[in-house]
Motif scaffolding. Sequence first.
Motif, PDB file in Angstrom:
ATOM      1  N   UNK A  86      -1.173   6.929  -2.180  1.00  0.00           N
ATOM      2  CA  UNK A  86      -0.188   7.692  -1.406  1.00  0.00           C
ATOM      3  C   UNK A  86       0.283   8.884  -2.221  1.00  0.00           C
ATOM      4  N   UNK A  87       0.349  10.055  -1.577  1.00  0.00           N
ATOM      5  CA  UNK A  87       0.917  11.241  -2.201  1.00  0.00           C
ATOM      6  C   UNK A  87       2.026  11.814  -1.330  1.00  0.00           C
ATOM      7  N   UNK A  88       3.013  12.403  -1.979  1.00  0.00           N
ATOM      8  CA  UNK A  88       4.088  13.108  -1.294  1.00  0.00           C
ATOM      9  C   UNK A  88       3.771  14.606  -1.332  1.00  0.00           C
ATOM     10  N   UNK A  89       3.826  15.241  -0.169  1.00  0.00           N
ATOM     11  CA  UNK A  89       3.604  16.679  -0.080  1.00  0.00           C
ATOM     12  C   UNK A  89       4.918  17.386   0.236  1.00  0.00           C
ATOM     13  N   UNK A  90       5.187  18.432  -0.524  1.00  0.00           N
ATOM     14  CA  UNK A  90       6.396  19.232  -0.362  1.00  0.00           C
ATOM     15  C   UNK A  90       6.112  20.326   0.668  1.00  0.00           C
ATOM     16  N   UNK A  91       6.737  20.219   1.828  1.00  0.00           N
ATOM     17  CA  UNK A  91       6.492  21.149   2.926  1.00  0.00           C
ATOM     18  C   UNK A  91       7.521  22.280   2.889  1.00  0.00           C
ATOM     19  N   UNK A  94       0.795  -1.223   0.000  1.00  0.00           N
ATOM     20  CA  UNK A  94       0.000   0.000   0.000  1.00  0.00           C
ATOM     21  C   UNK A  94       0.822   1.264   0.000  1.00  0.00           C
ATOM     22  N   UNK A  95       2.155   1.164  -0.101  1.00  0.00           N
ATOM     23  CA  UNK A  95       3.006   2.312   0.200  1.00  0.00           C
ATOM     24  C   UNK A  95       3.933   2.704  -0.928  1.00  0.00           C
ATOM     25  N   UNK A  96       3.858   2.027  -2.075  1.00  0.00           N
ATOM     26  CA  UNK A  96       4.782   2.342  -3.158  1.00  0.00           C
ATOM     27  C   UNK A  96       4.546   3.766  -3.660  1.00  0.00           C
ATOM     28  N   UNK A  97       5.622   4.489  -3.846  1.00  0.00           N
ATOM     29  CA  UNK A  97       5.506   5.853  -4.309  1.00  0.00           C
ATOM     30  C   UNK A  97       6.863   6.309  -4.826  1.00  0.00           C
ATOM     31  N   UNK A  98       6.891   6.878  -6.022  1.00  0.00           N
ATOM     32  CA  UNK A  98       8.153   7.392  -6.562  1.00  0.00           C
ATOM     33  C   UNK A  98       7.991   8.827  -7.047  1.00  0.00           C
ATOM     34  N   UNK A  99       7.160   9.609  -6.384  1.00  0.00           N
ATOM     35  CA  UNK A  99       6.928  10.977  -6.837  1.00  0.00           C
ATOM     36  C   UNK A  99       8.203  11.817  -6.780  1.00  0.00           C
ATOM     37  N   UNK A 100       9.014  11.624  -5.758  1.00  0.00           N
ATOM     38  CA  UNK A 100      10.255  12.387  -5.667  1.00  0.00           C
ATOM     39  C   UNK A 100      11.196  11.978  -6.794  1.00  0.00           C
ATOM     40  N   UNK A 101      11.307  10.666  -7.033  1.00  0.00           N
ATOM     41  CA  UNK A 101      12.147  10.201  -8.141  1.00  0.00           C
ATOM     42  C   UNK A 101      11.600  10.675  -9.484  1.00  0.00           C
ATOM     43  N   UNK A 102      10.275  10.693  -9.619  1.00  0.00           N
ATOM     44  CA  UNK A 102       9.674  11.205 -10.851  1.00  0.00           C
ATOM     45  C   UNK A 102      10.051  12.666 -11.069  1.00  0.00           C
ATOM     46  N   UNK A 103      10.009  13.440  -9.977  1.00  0.00           N
ATOM     47  CA  UNK A 103      10.385  14.846 -10.085  1.00  0.00           C
ATOM     48  C   UNK A 103      11.850  14.990 -10.483  1.00  0.00           C
ATOM     49  N   UNK A 137      -8.091  19.216  -9.577  1.00  0.00           N
ATOM     50  CA  UNK A 137      -7.713  19.108 -10.998  1.00  0.00           C
ATOM     51  C   UNK A 137      -6.269  19.506 -11.286  1.00  0.00           C
ATOM     52  N   UNK A 138      -5.687  20.368 -10.468  1.00  0.00           N
ATOM     53  CA  UNK A 138      -4.316  20.815 -10.737  1.00  0.00           C
ATOM     54  C   UNK A 138      -3.268  19.926 -10.084  1.00  0.00           C
ATOM     55  N   UNK A 139      -3.675  18.779  -9.582  1.00  0.00           N
ATOM     56  CA  UNK A 139      -2.770  17.886  -8.849  1.00  0.00           C
ATOM     57  C   UNK A 139      -2.341  16.752  -9.778  1.00  0.00           C
ATOM     58  N   UNK A 140      -1.113  16.816 -10.250  1.00  0.00           N
ATOM     59  CA  UNK A 140      -0.536  15.729 -11.036  1.00  0.00           C
ATOM     60  C   UNK A 140      -0.046  14.680 -10.046  1.00  0.00           C
ATOM     61  N   UNK A 141      -0.710  13.535 -10.007  1.00  0.00           N
ATOM     62  CA  UNK A 141      -0.400  12.532  -8.978  1.00  0.00           C
ATOM     63  C   UNK A 141       0.985  11.911  -9.148  1.00  0.00           C
ATOM     64  N   UNK A 142       1.655  12.188 -10.255  1.00  0.00           N
ATOM     65  CA  UNK A 142       2.986  11.627 -10.469  1.00  0.00           C
ATOM     66  C   UNK A 142       4.076  12.405  -9.742  1.00  0.00           C
ATOM     67  N   UNK A 143       3.765  13.631  -9.304  1.00  0.00           N
ATOM     68  CA  UNK A 143       4.777  14.533  -8.753  1.00  0.00           C
ATOM     69  C   UNK A 143       4.377  14.995  -7.354  1.00  0.00           C
ATOM     70  N   UNK A 144       5.357  15.412  -6.550  1.00  0.00           N
ATOM     71  CA  UNK A 144       5.009  15.925  -5.216  1.00  0.00           C
ATOM     72  C   UNK A 144       4.052  17.112  -5.306  1.00  0.00           C
ATOM     73  N   UNK A 145       3.143  17.202  -4.352  1.00  0.00           N
ATOM     74  CA  UNK A 145       2.161  18.275  -4.302  1.00  0.00           C
ATOM     75  C   UNK A 145       2.616  19.351  -3.322  1.00  0.00           C
ATOM     76  N   UNK A 146       2.101  20.538  -3.502  1.00  0.00           N
ATOM     77  CA  UNK A 146       2.401  21.619  -2.571  1.00  0.00           C
ATOM     78  C   UNK A 146       1.759  21.330  -1.222  1.00  0.00           C
ATOM     79  N   UNK A 147       2.541  21.474  -0.166  1.00  0.00           N
ATOM     80  CA  UNK A 147       2.021  21.266   1.179  1.00  0.00           C
ATOM     81  C   UNK A 147       1.466  22.523   1.811  1.00  0.00           C
ATOM     82  N   UNK A 148       1.405  23.610   1.055  1.00  0.00           N
ATOM     83  CA  UNK A 148       0.983  24.876   1.642  1.00  0.00           C
ATOM     84  C   UNK A 148      -0.525  25.039   1.713  1.00  0.00           C
ATOM     85  N   UNK A 149      -1.280  24.076   1.161  1.00  0.00           N
ATOM     86  CA  UNK A 149      -2.727  24.114   1.316  1.00  0.00           C
ATOM     87  C   UNK A 149      -3.520  24.190   0.035  1.00  0.00           C
ATOM     88  N   UNK A 150      -2.858  24.394  -1.097  1.00  0.00           N
ATOM     89  CA  UNK A 150      -3.589  24.551  -2.343  1.00  0.00           C
ATOM     90  C   UNK A 150      -3.878  23.267  -3.082  1.00  0.00           C
TER      91      UNK A 150
END
Length: 851
Positions: free
Chosen positions: A373-378, A184-193, A499-512
């Motif tokens: 699973x999503x990675x959020x950039x804080x 349930x935990x596979x994620x390569x958003x950082x590597x994708x970025x 709609x602006x969330x590309x699930x392949x890449x880290x998302x903004x952690x600032x709330x948007x």
Amino acid sequence: MLYYAEKPSAPRTRGAQMYKKLKRTALSTAILAALPMIVEAGEVTIKRDTWGVPHVYAETTHDLFYGYGYSVAQDRLYQMEIAKRSTQGRMAEVLGAGYVEYDKKIRTNYDPTSIQRQIDALNTDDRAILDGYAAGMNAWIEQTLDKRNSLLPKQFHDNDFLPEAWTAFDVAMIFVGSMGNRFGDYNTEIQNQQLLDALIKEHGETDGWAIFNQLNPLNDPSAPTTIPKGDWEGTFDARHVELVSRPPVSAKTERDIARLAVGQDGGVLNLSLADAHRYNAKQFHDYGLTGVAGYPQTSNMIVVGKKKAEGANSILLNGPQFGWYNPAYTYSIGLHGAGFDLVGNTPFAYPGILFGNNNDIAWGSTWGAGDVVDIYRETLNPDNPNEYLFEGQYRPMERRTETIKIKGAASVQIDIHKTSHGLLVSRDNEQNLAYAKKRAWQGREVETLMAWTRQGQADNHKDWLQQASRSAFNINFYYADQQGNIGYAFTGKYPERKPNHDNRLPASGEGGQEWLGIKPFARNPQVYNPSSGYIANWNNKPADDFIAPDMFWYSWSEADRVDTMKAIMDAQEKFTAEDVKQMMEDVSYADVNARYFVPFLDAATQGLQTDDPRRQAVMLLKAWEQSSHDRDRDGHYDEAATTLFQAWLPEMLTLTFKDDIPGQYFNWYASAGYPSPESPLRSSVNIQPGTKALLQALRGDDAGVKQTYDFFNGRSSNELLLNSLEAALQKVKQTHGDDPAHWKLPVVPMQFFTNNFLGMPQAGKDELKQTHIAMNRGTENNLVIFNGKQVETHEVVAPGQSGFIAPDGTPSPHYDDQLKLYENFEYKPTWLTAKQVDANTQSVTHLKTEQ
């Protein structure tokens, strides 16, 4: 012995009467569930069959799982002790300082407070599953400690430590740590970025994005689906936009890019990009992970319904591919009583039986690969790196301090941080950035375990589907019943992204880019009695209108190994159980790549003279059945075409991608995925990401993924096909000579490794086992056949039921007695009814649950 009341409707003691009294008060359900009760002694009977499989009989839930835990402890005590410690990050305290970094990694990946809170909230009957199991384990452990010279497994003596008592938390964490924190935990958003940044740096933004979208597409409508096209009209993904031009939000240098993925324990690792890749590869190797860059490729399934079955109403054959280990990854058990009457097997002896049947239904599962699973950039506070920006304000991170005990050395402490999105996975204080992991299944892990456990009590599709709807992990569920009905559900809790969330890449952690919620289960792909008459899956796309996973190493594409199964199923009108077994054996030896590329090679060489070596090579490939065997057991594959094709595909991948994918990233797409004697099969063979992208490039305008970047760089595809074929022929002839009769690769054996899936040693180094030839098949296989009145079941769980080795080195008679069955693609019978079990019982144990 204290344990939890089974059902307050049937009080047996003053403790139960107390429960009834308290029920009339305003106490919460959670408090009631945690109330210990004194009950009369229960009775448990364990009947072991001729293969050592225990069948547990008891009247109450607690006692039934007490017998389960007791049986597991007898068979797999050392394996389970290591599983417990490896899923909780407690290896260093028994094996020494060499495991400290591993323990740190594991502890930063789960929240023990959340798990305990979920356990405390269980109702009394569910809680009895965990408590009973732990009590049974402890009962046998007490006996082993009293008779260490005969009952304590040899591995404890070898490593100089003792098993410790189990709790409900330990039982739950075996499941959470090996299922949730793995599948349930596979994620390569950082590597994708990282990849996207490198591509843009090399090619500019337009071409960089184009290459990225072709290597890691959001959706390929040409990918084969588990649900036949037209059978499911739901809408899983509301957005249908092609994300191609959003500017990357990333570090600016290779050094910064490297740091994003590898920071641990709140620190910064100053690694070059190449160093970062080497570091990650070492981690994958050390921790026993498999597949490309350490990721496993897992599990197939075939379910045949009444429309297509012959001599049966329905047939289910599961092949979960966890990898191959000694002791076996899965454990066989029969549970009879307290509303359960089932037989099957399950990973690490979970309370929930993942692959099994009762008299009415059968069930199984494969990994679903959905994105949970999503990675959020804080953004960190420059004045306080333990604060992060969210909705316009800096907020403090949660912090917990963990103490890691170390055998022979002083303990160490680590701080683990968490934001509103989840646990930190990396940190870059110089850039004031951190990355947090948000899991859609967080807080639902124990409920998922209970759903998987309770599905074994269902006797119809509606009740089974109700349990499937509770599963939070991204797992495919399968169903078959006596009447010939079959079903499928893509389970899991999936986020509704903006709609602006590309699930392949880290998302903004600032709330948007916060999730809008969790999608209802009704939107998960599911089907009952599909039009095809069968359900085939090899971790492929569940249905149309479904975006791909976010993992660079795993995409749903036109090239998919499930086609090897579907081709056989579609070519025949009816299937007997023997036909289904043969189909599974055939695909286990099949080359998963060849079917897609031999036609291109044929077309490229059509204009050559018949005596041209390249044309002759293609004729050899065309005559090939696209499978690899060693029927004469001379230690080499029989087919010359195997050698030629496995030489050609890497050459073609190199010619196509090496000049377009910069630096070490090319390695992600360079592998053809074939094992070798030097690098044996650790998990199943799958079509690799570069191979999938290659097929799309060859398809050109006909590709399911739009080809806006030319990987052939103005050259014709035929030119590269001929050049790669020539290079492959030269290599083959240099190694094997000019005569194709001598083009024979050495056979790759099937090895059963002594580490568990996390790389932790669960057996002695001398316990490695192997069969003659590797097979692309399940870690176990179980076959269930319904005829409308009775059920017939078979399975093979190699090497054997028991991993026990006595202190003097004597193994259990069931230590590896299924190894030859597995090698020969044979099965052993399993038994469900009391009459069947009694007729095949070799030993009986009677237990009292109160000493």
